[in-house]
Design an enzyme around this catalytic site. Sequence first.
Site, PDB file in Angstrom:
ATOM      1  CB  SER A 135      -8.045  23.868  20.814  1.00 10.33           C
ATOM      2  OG  SER A 135      -7.088  24.531  21.604  1.00 10.33           O
ATOM      3  CG  ASP A 143      -9.953  23.510  28.506  1.00 10.09           C
ATOM      4  OD1 ASP A 143      -8.715  23.499  28.585  1.00 10.09           O
ATOM      5  OD2 ASP A 143     -10.569  23.585  27.429  1.00 10.09           O
ATOM      6  CG  HIS A 149      -7.821  21.652  25.839  1.00  7.23           C
ATOM      7  ND1 HIS A 149      -8.510  22.828  25.641  1.00  7.23           N
ATOM      8  CD2 HIS A 149      -7.038  21.504  24.725  1.00  7.23           C
ATOM      9  CE1 HIS A 149      -8.158  23.378  24.492  1.00  7.23           C
ATOM     10  NE2 HIS A 149      -7.276  22.590  23.922  1.00  7.23           N
TER      11      HIS A 149
END
Length: 285
Positions: free
Chosen positions: A161, A235, A266
Amino acid sequence: MDYLKMFLATTASLTTASALLLYKYQQKLIYPNHLVADGAGVPHDTPDLYDLEYEDLIIETIDHIKIHGFLCLQPKSRLNLQNETVLILNPNAGNIGLALPTVKNFHNSGYNVLIYDYRGYGTSTGEPSEIGLKIDADTILKFIENHEILKDSEVTLYGRSLGGAVAIYLASKNHPLINKVILENTFLSIRKTIPHVFPFLKHVSWLCHQLWDSETLITKVQSNVKFLFLSAELDEIVPPSHMKKLYELVEEYDYKKFILFEGAHHNDTPLYPGYWDIVSDFLDL
């Protein structure tokens, strides 16, 4: 006509409120460093809980922020056969104590592992910002460059991320030690992520000054760097299209691979079957 005026006034008020919300509180939204049980500034789990020997690091940046990290080296007998290092770059919530299972995975596979808390996270001092996190990353890279063992190793950047954005930034510096990059659920830029995460802010995303323009930086990475893209199909924070676009932007590179994990979200992508086998195969290249 009165209803129209009322509607327009309400819309204008909501837009103004959204703009103020984004501009004033964006750093707290992007860097929720207190979203762990203990909060920031509190000691957390250490590698010895996972039977790992480690060095407890405090590294000072050029702006006098103290960055806390862990370094888990391979035994000297192993280093004679293989001297490779994984630098773990965390997502935007939590601290390095929460990533220790990942540290153990890499270390058990024969790699030196370095992980650190961004400024304002864990026990690192300061407050997080894009400029600050980039200074932190530069500082850690210089630490690797000057370390008696790490300076002779091949370095893989593993970013999840926000950590992927940090990884792309570091890779764009084209340091000769960096030869592989693993990106998991990483965005094109913060501005392009806002409409997906906060739809009500999409019309004022231009007010976001925390850019993390990975879409541009990834094109500056030298073509000898190998890339692995790990994307979650479902996600809810970073659209898979962002990862696909990043993948396409490096199409001329020496090696690249894109993996879509069906049904993954995610934060649970590393738990999906085959994830660590794919990572291991990539590291063996």
